[in-house]
Motif scaffolding. Structure first.
Motif, PDB file in Angstrom:
ATOM      1  N   VAL A 194       0.880  -1.207   0.157  1.00 15.84           N
ATOM      2  CA  VAL A 194      -0.087   0.041  -0.055  1.00 15.84           C
ATOM      3  C   VAL A 194       0.900   1.147  -0.148  1.00 15.84           C
ATOM      4  CG1 VAL A 194      -1.937   1.414   1.155  1.00 15.84           C
ATOM      5  CG2 VAL A 194      -1.809  -1.028   1.172  1.00 15.84           C
ATOM      6  N   VAL A 195       0.642   2.072  -0.982  1.00 12.34           N
ATOM      7  CA  VAL A 195       1.522   3.185  -1.058  1.00 12.34           C
ATOM      8  C   VAL A 195       0.621   4.554  -1.273  1.00 12.34           C
ATOM      9  CG1 VAL A 195       3.149   4.602  -2.378  1.00 12.34           C
ATOM     10  CG2 VAL A 195       3.351   2.067  -2.252  1.00 12.34           C
ATOM     11  N   LEU A 196       0.868   5.503  -0.481  1.00  7.59           N
ATOM     12  CA  LEU A 196      -0.013   6.626  -0.459  1.00  7.59           C
ATOM     13  C   LEU A 196       0.830   7.885  -1.306  1.00  7.59           C
ATOM     14  CD1 LEU A 196      -1.574   7.122   3.191  1.00  7.59           C
ATOM     15  CD2 LEU A 196      -2.477   5.990   1.225  1.00  7.59           C
ATOM     16  N   PRO A 197       0.121   8.100  -2.453  1.00  2.41           N
ATOM     17  CA  PRO A 197       0.912   9.196  -3.122  1.00  2.41           C
ATOM     18  C   PRO A 197       1.162  10.692  -2.354  1.00  2.41           C
ATOM     19  CG  PRO A 197      -1.303   8.946  -4.188  1.00  2.41           C
ATOM     20  CD  PRO A 197      -1.117   8.125  -2.943  1.00  2.41           C
ATOM     21  N   ALA A 198       1.997  11.493  -2.643  1.00  2.00           N
ATOM     22  CA  ALA A 198       2.315  12.718  -1.973  1.00  2.00           C
ATOM     23  C   ALA A 198       0.960  13.650  -2.565  1.00  2.00           C
ATOM     24  CB  ALA A 198       3.293  13.540  -2.635  1.00  2.00           C
ATOM     25  N   GLY A 199       0.313  14.436  -1.755  1.00  2.00           N
ATOM     26  CA  GLY A 199      -0.779  15.396  -1.854  1.00  2.00           C
ATOM     27  C   GLY A 199      -1.681  15.505  -0.725  1.00  2.00           C
ATOM     28  N   PRO A 200      -2.930  16.212  -0.940  1.00  2.00           N
ATOM     29  CA  PRO A 200      -3.766  16.277   0.185  1.00  2.00           C
ATOM     30  C   PRO A 200      -4.577  14.903   0.739  1.00  2.00           C
ATOM     31  CG  PRO A 200      -4.581  17.156  -1.745  1.00  2.00           C
ATOM     32  CD  PRO A 200      -3.179  16.795  -2.119  1.00  2.00           C
ATOM     33  N   LEU A 201      -4.785  14.863   1.936  1.00  2.00           N
ATOM     34  CA  LEU A 201      -5.779  13.697   2.361  1.00  2.00           C
ATOM     35  C   LEU A 201      -6.810  14.310   2.887  1.00  2.00           C
ATOM     36  CD1 LEU A 201      -2.787  12.042   4.361  1.00  2.00           C
ATOM     37  CD2 LEU A 201      -3.597  11.064   2.090  1.00  2.00           C
ATOM     38  N   GLU A 202      -7.713  14.473   1.855  1.00  2.00           N
ATOM     39  CA  GLU A 202      -8.866  15.479   2.332  1.00  2.00           C
ATOM     40  C   GLU A 202      -9.981  14.675   3.444  1.00  2.00           C
ATOM     41  OE1 GLU A 202     -10.708  16.738  -1.297  1.00  2.00           O
ATOM     42  OE2 GLU A 202      -8.791  18.149  -1.554  1.00  2.00           O
ATOM     43  N   GLU A 203      -9.693  13.183   3.267  1.00  2.00           N
ATOM     44  CA  GLU A 203     -10.512  12.432   4.351  1.00  2.00           C
ATOM     45  C   GLU A 203     -10.280  12.826   5.655  1.00  2.00           C
ATOM     46  OE1 GLU A 203      -7.391   9.239   2.933  1.00  2.00           O
ATOM     47  OE2 GLU A 203      -8.311  11.489   2.176  1.00  2.00           O
ATOM     48  N   PHE A 204      -9.280  13.190   6.010  1.00  2.00           N
ATOM     49  CA  PHE A 204      -8.893  13.544   7.321  1.00  2.00           C
ATOM     50  C   PHE A 204      -8.949  15.202   7.823  1.00  2.00           C
ATOM     51  CE2 PHE A 204      -5.938   9.943   6.261  1.00  2.00           C
ATOM     52  CZ  PHE A 204      -6.236   9.221   7.171  1.00  2.00           C
ATOM     53  N   THR A 205      -9.739  15.352   9.083  1.00  2.00           N
ATOM     54  CA  THR A 205      -9.491  16.739   9.726  1.00  2.00           C
ATOM     55  C   THR A 205      -8.039  17.136  10.024  1.00  2.00           C
ATOM     56  OG1 THR A 205     -10.088  15.805  11.889  1.00  2.00           O
ATOM     57  CG2 THR A 205     -11.888  16.194  10.448  1.00  2.00           C
TER      58      THR A 205
ATOM     59  N   VAL B 127      -5.259  21.927   5.419  1.00  2.00           N
ATOM     60  CA  VAL B 127      -5.681  20.528   4.759  1.00  2.00           C
ATOM     61  C   VAL B 127      -4.459  19.531   5.125  1.00  2.00           C
ATOM     62  CG1 VAL B 127      -6.072  19.192   2.675  1.00  2.00           C
ATOM     63  CG2 VAL B 127      -6.970  21.597   3.051  1.00  2.00           C
ATOM     64  N   VAL B 128      -4.525  18.582   5.653  1.00  2.00           N
ATOM     65  CA  VAL B 128      -3.569  17.327   5.994  1.00  2.00           C
ATOM     66  C   VAL B 128      -3.186  17.009   4.510  1.00  2.00           C
ATOM     67  CG1 VAL B 128      -3.301  15.374   6.912  1.00  2.00           C
ATOM     68  CG2 VAL B 128      -4.754  16.538   8.085  1.00  2.00           C
ATOM     69  N   THR B 129      -1.818  17.044   4.524  1.00  2.00           N
ATOM     70  CA  THR B 129      -0.907  17.077   3.056  1.00  2.00           C
ATOM     71  C   THR B 129       0.160  15.972   3.332  1.00  2.00           C
ATOM     72  OG1 THR B 129      -1.660  19.041   2.489  1.00  2.00           O
ATOM     73  CG2 THR B 129       0.085  18.098   1.037  1.00  2.00           C
ATOM     74  N   LEU B 130       0.306  14.987   2.534  1.00  2.00           N
ATOM     75  CA  LEU B 130       1.628  14.299   2.419  1.00  2.00           C
ATOM     76  C   LEU B 130       2.646  14.968   1.636  1.00  2.00           C
ATOM     77  CD1 LEU B 130       0.418  10.527   1.994  1.00  2.00           C
ATOM     78  CD2 LEU B 130       1.725  11.240   3.694  1.00  2.00           C
ATOM     79  N   TYR B 131       3.652  15.364   2.120  1.00  2.00           N
ATOM     80  CA  TYR B 131       4.644  16.089   1.364  1.00  2.00           C
ATOM     81  C   TYR B 131       5.601  15.036   0.410  1.00  2.00           C
ATOM     82  CZ  TYR B 131       7.486  15.564   5.521  1.00  2.00           C
ATOM     83  OH  TYR B 131       8.195  15.245   6.856  1.00  2.00           O
ATOM     84  N   SER B 132       5.443  13.682   0.700  1.00  2.00           N
ATOM     85  CA  SER B 132       6.206  12.999  -0.054  1.00  2.00           C
ATOM     86  C   SER B 132       5.383  11.603  -0.365  1.00  2.00           C
ATOM     87  CB  SER B 132       7.749  12.656   0.469  1.00  2.00           C
ATOM     88  OG  SER B 132       7.431  11.973   1.485  1.00  2.00           O
ATOM     89  N   ASP B 133       5.594  10.648  -1.238  1.00  2.00           N
ATOM     90  CA  ASP B 133       5.031   9.407  -1.259  1.00  2.00           C
ATOM     91  C   ASP B 133       5.215   8.617   0.198  1.00  2.00           C
ATOM     92  OD1 ASP B 133       4.162  10.080  -3.847  1.00  2.00           O
ATOM     93  OD2 ASP B 133       5.421   9.013  -4.915  1.00  2.00           O
TER      94      ASP B 133
END
Length: 257
Positions: A136-147, A167-173
């Protein structure tokens, strides 16, 4: 200032131990079920979940009874040896009460139960120690499902997150887990947070005993039924008078409804 008499510390961690009377009742209930129900199965649980087992008990309560608790108590209820068994060949069921297993007493036919067990399963979230079934890999970018309030928690779990304009955001994969590798507690929590279930709750019928046809093995094992001795999986035998001693077995789910 004198201490108030009302200022008493109360421990919330102490609970009453399940003693001899409770264990004797389980044994009596099992022996009563042997008389009442025509068919008995020893089932093995994969990825045990209490809530799902309780659902099954509710669904089957009209014509069946599930027992899931201390193996040694269930063994005594059935009879651990030929001399102790209350029906012919019940000791063979006792021999197979090892590991994460339980008893199913039912009025349903053997064929009906076996066909149901093959088809029944439920998806659940994996826990730590479980081998990941996929990468399971989460790509960098906003995680809008989280508060925004959960962002510190995600960071504490090891995720490279930050708040970007609220907005909760992943700054890298981010690789949550890799297929075939054992999950850590942090990885298991993340998979639950992102709604990614991997585990499968299933029941496997190891063997059965019916009043009509006796004992039958459904999953091959290396247990020698000719040996008139039951291995409880604990490395020791339990005598009836010893049952009031504290035991360290898992009691989180027993047969009491």
């Amino acid at each position: 200032m004198p201490r108030s008499k009302r200022d008493k510390k109360i421990s919330l961690t102490k609970t009453d131990r399940k003693g001899l009377a409770w264990k004797q009742k389980i044994i009596e209930d099992i022996r009563h079920c042997v008389e009442k129900y025509p068919n008995i199965f020893v089932f093995q649980v994969q990825n045990m979940r209490n809530n799902l087992l309780k659902d099954l008990r509710q669904e089957w309560k009209t014509n069946s009874r599930f027992f899931f608790g201390k193996n040694r108590i269930m063994q005594i209820g059935l009879g651990r040896t030929k001399a102790e068994e209350i029906e012919v060949d019940l000791y063979k069921l006792s021999k197979r009460l090892t590991g994460q297993v339980g008893l199913l007493f039912t009025e349903k036919s053997k064929k009906e139960v076996l066909e149901w067990a093959k088809k029944y399963w439920a998806v659940e979230y994996a826990r730590s120690g479980f081998k990941a079934t996929e990468t399971v890999v989460l790509p960098a970018g906003p995680l809008e499902e989280f508060t925004h309030s959960i962002e510190p928690h995600l960071r504490s779990l090891g995720m490279p997150t930050k708040l970007q304009k609220g907005v909760v955001t992943l700054y890298s994969d981010y690789t949550v887990c890799e297929e075939g590798k054992v999950l850590t507690p942090e990885q298991a929590r993340i998979l639950k947070l992102i709604a990614k279930p991997m585990a499968k709750f299933q029941l496997t019928m190891k063997c059965s005993w019916t009043k009509e046809s006796g004992f039958e093995l459904h999953v091959e094992d290396d247990i020698n039924d000719d040996e008139d001795k039951t291995d409880s999986g604990q490395g020791d035998d339990v005598e009836d008078e010893e049952m009031d001693q504290d035991e360290s077995d898992n009691e989180e789910d027993d047969d009491e409804e």
